[in-house]
Scaffold this motif. Sequence first.
Motif, PDB file in Angstrom:
ATOM      1  N   ASN A 174       0.854  -1.188   0.000  1.00  0.00           N
ATOM      2  CA  ASN A 174       0.000   0.000   0.000  1.00  0.00           C
ATOM      3  C   ASN A 174       0.890   1.238   0.000  1.00  0.00           C
ATOM      4  O   ASN A 174       1.921   1.268   0.650  1.00  0.00           O
ATOM      5  N   VAL A 175       0.473   2.284  -0.760  1.00  0.00           N
ATOM      6  CA  VAL A 175       1.272   3.504  -0.850  1.00  0.00           C
ATOM      7  C   VAL A 175       0.501   4.658  -0.221  1.00  0.00           C
ATOM      8  O   VAL A 175      -0.646   4.907  -0.584  1.00  0.00           O
ATOM      9  N   PHE A 176       1.142   5.321   0.744  1.00  0.00           N
ATOM     10  CA  PHE A 176       0.554   6.532   1.332  1.00  0.00           C
ATOM     11  C   PHE A 176       1.246   7.735   0.737  1.00  0.00           C
ATOM     12  O   PHE A 176       2.472   7.771   0.644  1.00  0.00           O
ATOM     13  N   VAL A 177       0.455   8.738   0.322  1.00  0.00           N
ATOM     14  CA  VAL A 177       1.016   9.976  -0.219  1.00  0.00           C
ATOM     15  C   VAL A 177       0.411  11.152   0.530  1.00  0.00           C
ATOM     16  O   VAL A 177      -0.781  11.106   0.881  1.00  0.00           O
ATOM     17  N   GLY A 178       1.211  12.171   0.775  1.00  0.00           N
ATOM     18  CA  GLY A 178       0.631  13.347   1.421  1.00  0.00           C
ATOM     19  C   GLY A 178       1.671  14.390   1.741  1.00  0.00           C
ATOM     20  O   GLY A 178       2.873  14.156   1.654  1.00  0.00           O
ATOM     21  N   PHE A 179       1.150  15.576   2.121  1.00  0.00           N
ATOM     22  CA  PHE A 179       2.035  16.650   2.593  1.00  0.00           C
ATOM     23  C   PHE A 179       2.359  16.380   4.042  1.00  0.00           C
ATOM     24  O   PHE A 179       1.493  15.950   4.813  1.00  0.00           O
ATOM     25  N   ILE A 180       3.577  16.679   4.438  1.00  0.00           N
ATOM     26  CA  ILE A 180       3.933  16.524   5.839  1.00  0.00           C
ATOM     27  C   ILE A 180       5.106  17.445   6.139  1.00  0.00           C
ATOM     28  O   ILE A 180       5.942  17.713   5.276  1.00  0.00           O
ATOM     29  N   ASP A 181       5.158  17.965   7.353  1.00  0.00           N
ATOM     30  CA  ASP A 181       6.248  18.863   7.715  1.00  0.00           C
ATOM     31  C   ASP A 181       7.362  18.143   8.478  1.00  0.00           C
ATOM     32  O   ASP A 181       8.535  18.372   8.254  1.00  0.00           O
ATOM     33  N   SER A 182       6.933  17.247   9.404  1.00  0.00           N
ATOM     34  CA  SER A 182       7.939  16.625  10.289  1.00  0.00           C
ATOM     35  C   SER A 182       8.579  15.405   9.627  1.00  0.00           C
ATOM     36  O   SER A 182       8.077  14.862   8.642  1.00  0.00           O
ATOM     37  N   ASN A 183       9.681  15.001  10.190  1.00  0.00           N
ATOM     38  CA  ASN A 183      10.379  13.827   9.674  1.00  0.00           C
ATOM     39  C   ASN A 183       9.911  12.587  10.436  1.00  0.00           C
ATOM     40  O   ASN A 183      10.117  12.472  11.641  1.00  0.00           O
ATOM     41  N   ILE A 184       9.248  11.663   9.748  1.00  0.00           N
ATOM     42  CA  ILE A 184       8.708  10.517  10.494  1.00  0.00           C
ATOM     43  C   ILE A 184       9.358   9.196  10.068  1.00  0.00           C
ATOM     44  O   ILE A 184       8.860   8.117  10.390  1.00  0.00           O
ATOM     45  N   GLU A 185      10.483   9.319   9.354  1.00  0.00           N
ATOM     46  CA  GLU A 185      11.115   8.084   8.884  1.00  0.00           C
ATOM     47  C   GLU A 185      11.513   7.176  10.048  1.00  0.00           C
ATOM     48  O   GLU A 185      11.342   5.961   9.980  1.00  0.00           O
ATOM     49  N   ASP A 186      11.982   7.810  11.152  1.00  0.00           N
ATOM     50  CA  ASP A 186      12.409   7.009  12.302  1.00  0.00           C
ATOM     51  C   ASP A 186      11.255   6.217  12.881  1.00  0.00           C
ATOM     52  O   ASP A 186      11.392   5.048  13.256  1.00  0.00           O
ATOM     53  N   GLU A 187      10.101   6.862  12.955  1.00  0.00           N
ATOM     54  CA  GLU A 187       8.923   6.181  13.508  1.00  0.00           C
ATOM     55  C   GLU A 187       8.540   4.991  12.645  1.00  0.00           C
ATOM     56  O   GLU A 187       8.175   3.923  13.138  1.00  0.00           O
ATOM     57  N   ILE A 188       8.615   5.202  11.325  1.00  0.00           N
ATOM     58  CA  ILE A 188       8.269   4.095  10.416  1.00  0.00           C
ATOM     59  C   ILE A 188       9.274   2.956  10.560  1.00  0.00           C
ATOM     60  O   ILE A 188       8.916   1.785  10.628  1.00  0.00           O
ATOM     61  N   LYS A 189      10.556   3.374  10.663  1.00  0.00           N
ATOM     62  CA  LYS A 189      11.619   2.377  10.800  1.00  0.00           C
ATOM     63  C   LYS A 189      11.388   1.521  12.048  1.00  0.00           C
ATOM     64  O   LYS A 189      11.618   0.310  12.053  1.00  0.00           O
ATOM     65  N   ALA A 190      10.945   2.179  13.105  1.00  0.00           N
ATOM     66  CA  ALA A 190      10.693   1.466  14.352  1.00  0.00           C
ATOM     67  C   ALA A 190       9.579   0.437  14.180  1.00  0.00           C
ATOM     68  O   ALA A 190       9.540  -0.602  14.857  1.00  0.00           O
ATOM     69  N   GLU A 191       8.675   0.680  13.289  1.00  0.00           N
ATOM     70  CA  GLU A 191       7.532  -0.213  13.096  1.00  0.00           C
ATOM     71  C   GLU A 191       7.865  -1.377  12.170  1.00  0.00           C
ATOM     72  O   GLU A 191       7.510  -2.514  12.421  1.00  0.00           O
ATOM     73  N   THR A 192       8.546  -1.052  11.061  1.00  0.00           N
ATOM     74  CA  THR A 192       8.851  -2.081  10.071  1.00  0.00           C
ATOM     75  C   THR A 192      10.115  -1.720   9.303  1.00  0.00           C
ATOM     76  O   THR A 192      10.446  -0.534   9.170  1.00  0.00           O
ATOM     77  N   SER A 193      10.807  -2.737   8.794  1.00  0.00           N
ATOM     78  CA  SER A 193      11.982  -2.443   7.987  1.00  0.00           C
ATOM     79  C   SER A 193      11.664  -2.537   6.500  1.00  0.00           C
ATOM     80  O   SER A 193      12.434  -2.124   5.642  1.00  0.00           O
ATOM     81  N   GLN A 194      10.470  -3.098   6.219  1.00  0.00           N
ATOM     82  CA  GLN A 194      10.102  -3.261   4.804  1.00  0.00           C
ATOM     83  C   GLN A 194       9.293  -2.059   4.331  1.00  0.00           C
ATOM     84  O   GLN A 194       8.064  -2.067   4.370  1.00  0.00           O
ATOM     85  N   TYR A 195      10.031  -1.051   3.933  1.00  0.00           N
ATOM     86  CA  TYR A 195       9.325   0.144   3.434  1.00  0.00           C
ATOM     87  C   TYR A 195      10.201   0.856   2.428  1.00  0.00           C
ATOM     88  O   TYR A 195      11.419   0.621   2.369  1.00  0.00           O
ATOM     89  N   GLU A 196       9.570   1.674   1.612  1.00  0.00           N
ATOM     90  CA  GLU A 196      10.333   2.570   0.745  1.00  0.00           C
ATOM     91  C   GLU A 196       9.773   3.974   0.902  1.00  0.00           C
ATOM     92  O   GLU A 196       8.551   4.162   0.913  1.00  0.00           O
ATOM     93  N   LEU A 197      10.672   4.941   1.071  1.00  0.00           N
ATOM     94  CA  LEU A 197      10.208   6.309   1.308  1.00  0.00           C
ATOM     95  C   LEU A 197      10.766   7.241   0.232  1.00  0.00           C
ATOM     96  O   LEU A 197      11.958   7.211  -0.071  1.00  0.00           O
ATOM     97  N   TYR A 198       9.889   8.017  -0.382  1.00  0.00           N
ATOM     98  CA  TYR A 198      10.321   9.016  -1.364  1.00  0.00           C
ATOM     99  C   TYR A 198       9.894  10.390  -0.864  1.00  0.00           C
ATOM    100  O   TYR A 198       8.799  10.543  -0.320  1.00  0.00           O
ATOM    101  N   THR A 199      10.762  11.368  -1.045  1.00  0.00           N
ATOM    102  CA  THR A 199      10.351  12.721  -0.655  1.00  0.00           C
ATOM    103  C   THR A 199      10.546  13.686  -1.811  1.00  0.00           C
ATOM    104  O   THR A 199      11.357  13.473  -2.710  1.00  0.00           O
ATOM    105  N   GLY A 200       9.769  14.720  -1.765  1.00  0.00           N
ATOM    106  CA  GLY A 200       9.883  15.784  -2.764  1.00  0.00           C
ATOM    107  C   GLY A 200       9.462  17.093  -2.121  1.00  0.00           C
ATOM    108  O   GLY A 200       9.075  17.126  -0.945  1.00  0.00           O
ATOM    109  N   GLU A 201       9.531  18.164  -2.883  1.00  0.00           N
ATOM    110  CA  GLU A 201       9.115  19.452  -2.318  1.00  0.00           C
ATOM    111  C   GLU A 201       8.436  20.271  -3.406  1.00  0.00           C
ATOM    112  O   GLU A 201       8.895  20.315  -4.544  1.00  0.00           O
ATOM    113  N   ILE A 202       7.307  20.865  -3.042  1.00  0.00           N
ATOM    114  CA  ILE A 202       6.629  21.718  -4.010  1.00  0.00           C
ATOM    115  C   ILE A 202       6.107  22.958  -3.296  1.00  0.00           C
ATOM    116  O   ILE A 202       5.510  22.874  -2.226  1.00  0.00           O
TER     117      ILE A 202
END
Lengths: 75, 649
Positions: free
Chosen positions: B146-174
């Motif tokens: 499943n892919v989640f997309v959205g605007f976000i200000d804070s860095n939550i990669e650590d939280e995701i890492k704590a939950e699972t190691s099987q993830y891919e994260l892409y970031t961009g800025e507009i």
Amino acid sequence: MVAAEAAGFIALGAGIAVGLTGLGAGIGEQSIGAAAIGAMAEDPKFFGKGLLMTVIPESIVIFGLVVALILLFVF
Amino acid sequence: MLKPEKMTRVVVVGTSDALDQTIENLHKLNLLHIIDYDEEEAGFKIGKPGSMAPKFSEHLVTLRSIENQLGSREEAGFDKKISAKELPSQIESTLSELEEEVLKQHNLMRSIETELKQNQDIEDTIKPLASLPLSLEDYTGYQSINVFVGFIDSNIEDEIKAETSQYELYTGEIEGKKIIAVAVAKEKEDEINKILQNDSTYVEIRPPELTGNPQAVLEEMAAAKAELTEKLANAESELVRLKQEYAEFMLASEEYLTIETQKSEAPLRFATSDHAFVVDGWVPLDKYDDFEKTIEGGAGNVYASKLEDEEVKDVPIALDNPKAVKPFELLVDTFATPKYKEIDPSLILFITFPLFYGIMLGDIGYGVLLGILSWVIMSKVKSGGLHELAIILSYSALSTIFFGIIFGEVFGFPLFNITHHEIVEGGILGIAGPNIWILQLPIHRFAEVKPLLVMTFVIGILHITLGLILGIRNVAVERGFKHAVTEKMCWLMILFGGIMAIVTAMPAILWGSVLNTQDPIFVSGIVLGIIGIILLVKGEGAIAIMEIPTLLSNIFSYARILAIGLSSAGIALAVNTICRDVLFSQGGVFIVVGILVLILGHTINLLLGIIGPGLHSLRLQYVEFFTKFYEGGGTKYDPFGFIRKYTEE
């Protein structure tokens, strides 16, 4: 000095007479005006009577003005 | 003048075979104010509309809906009248064609607009995705991811890492906002969703189910948008073209159809039996002979006759005034249409309205500008209420110029030299005011407040007296002289009794000198007033005493004639003083500022000068003057017929 003070009080009195009566006329007119517009929305023929009713409180400010003019020019 | 036009009650009787021709004649004459028949008498029924009536009204409804869709009607540039004989066939063939065409363009426009809206929605969602290094098909369509997309200000990669190691994260800025896309395995979906939802800065985006590079898709969208906008503009210009092409046709056929509908529905207002019809109504008395001749001569067995002794009730009112006075009928009608036996005050308004207006505004400069303004409106708008208001304005402008000369004011500057507190102020003409009869010009309004205030009271007393005299006449005609005395004459007595008493008592009231109670004027004034009050109580009951102070307030009300004038002259003076003494004296760029202030100030004052004196002059008529004699409540004369503007027979 005394004469100057008296003239000042007369001018103040004239200002108060016009200012307060102006407020009074405004307060009177706001509700009449709103009601007249409402009546006109139902029946446009009411325009003449509505206008007439709306400007009736304006006499108050004219009285204030008469008092002010008498204060300034008669005394 | 002063009285509405004389009317006579008329009955037209004829056999059924002459009905159509009679309707035709009545319509052409445009004279008979029909009284609708209400099935009161036995043996007569309301007539049946002509066989063509439904068709005419149907066409009329179609035509009006087309006109609505094409926007407001323009009446300019149309001076050739269309023959009414050719119109019916034209309407048959053209109307449905036109309707279809207009509807087609309208539907086209609506569908284009919907499409544009949808495009815009998709564009808005894709735009942020363009900053992520993914294609559109990468976001959806997986079985175990499943892919989640959205605007976000804070860095939550650590939280995701704590939950699972099987993830891919892409970031961009507009546009300065951070956007992320997180792909996770389905079984961890809920936990990740929870982390994201708990973050207050997260705003979810739902990617559309499209394929390809977002940037390329956006470019495609832009191209489509341009194409759609062009199509929309084409459809719009097509509608404008249709509107222009068929303008004459629409105006003429609307007129034709209105007339035909009127004619074919006329029997609904008649009384008919199996073989005859009766029309009841009013006709102006001096036009009756013509009316009778045309009706009886036009069609078979038809007869018209006057009903002389008919009681005067519900007579339609046609005001009868000379051409110059006509525009003032508008002001009278705005208040109320007079009754048949009442005085029609248009002629009095013709004199007093511009008079009050002129005394209030009283400035040559403003008068000339008003004159030009009214002339421009008159030449642009040829008929209707605005045209008549412009004529009223032009009279008022003349009166304003006249009083401007008397007051010696041009845009607030003095016309003649004036001496105030022994200082001579130079006027525009540079000469002292001339001496005309007993009048030393100019009468400077700021210097002569006291005499002018007295003058306004005198004007008020005269105006109200005139109103009460008209009131005596109206009541005497309607209910007899006795009523006139107890309803109106008593007020006149109270008015004059009061004036006599107050004027003689004035010095005592103001300066405390001794009041001479033996003064014959004072005594007779008191007596006159008391007789008036007794008559008033007799006529209208004791409660009417409560109304006596309104007489005083009515007269004071005329002080506004001076007051409005002083305020407009005051504003003009203030603007001039600011410019001349404050700005112009400093030179340089201040001269330009000064000229701007001058123009702006006088424009505002002129606008106030149109509205203020107009409304207040009218109010003096309506509230102070009309209430003394005028009731109104008549029905307007509305003859059966139509004045053709776009068609001819």
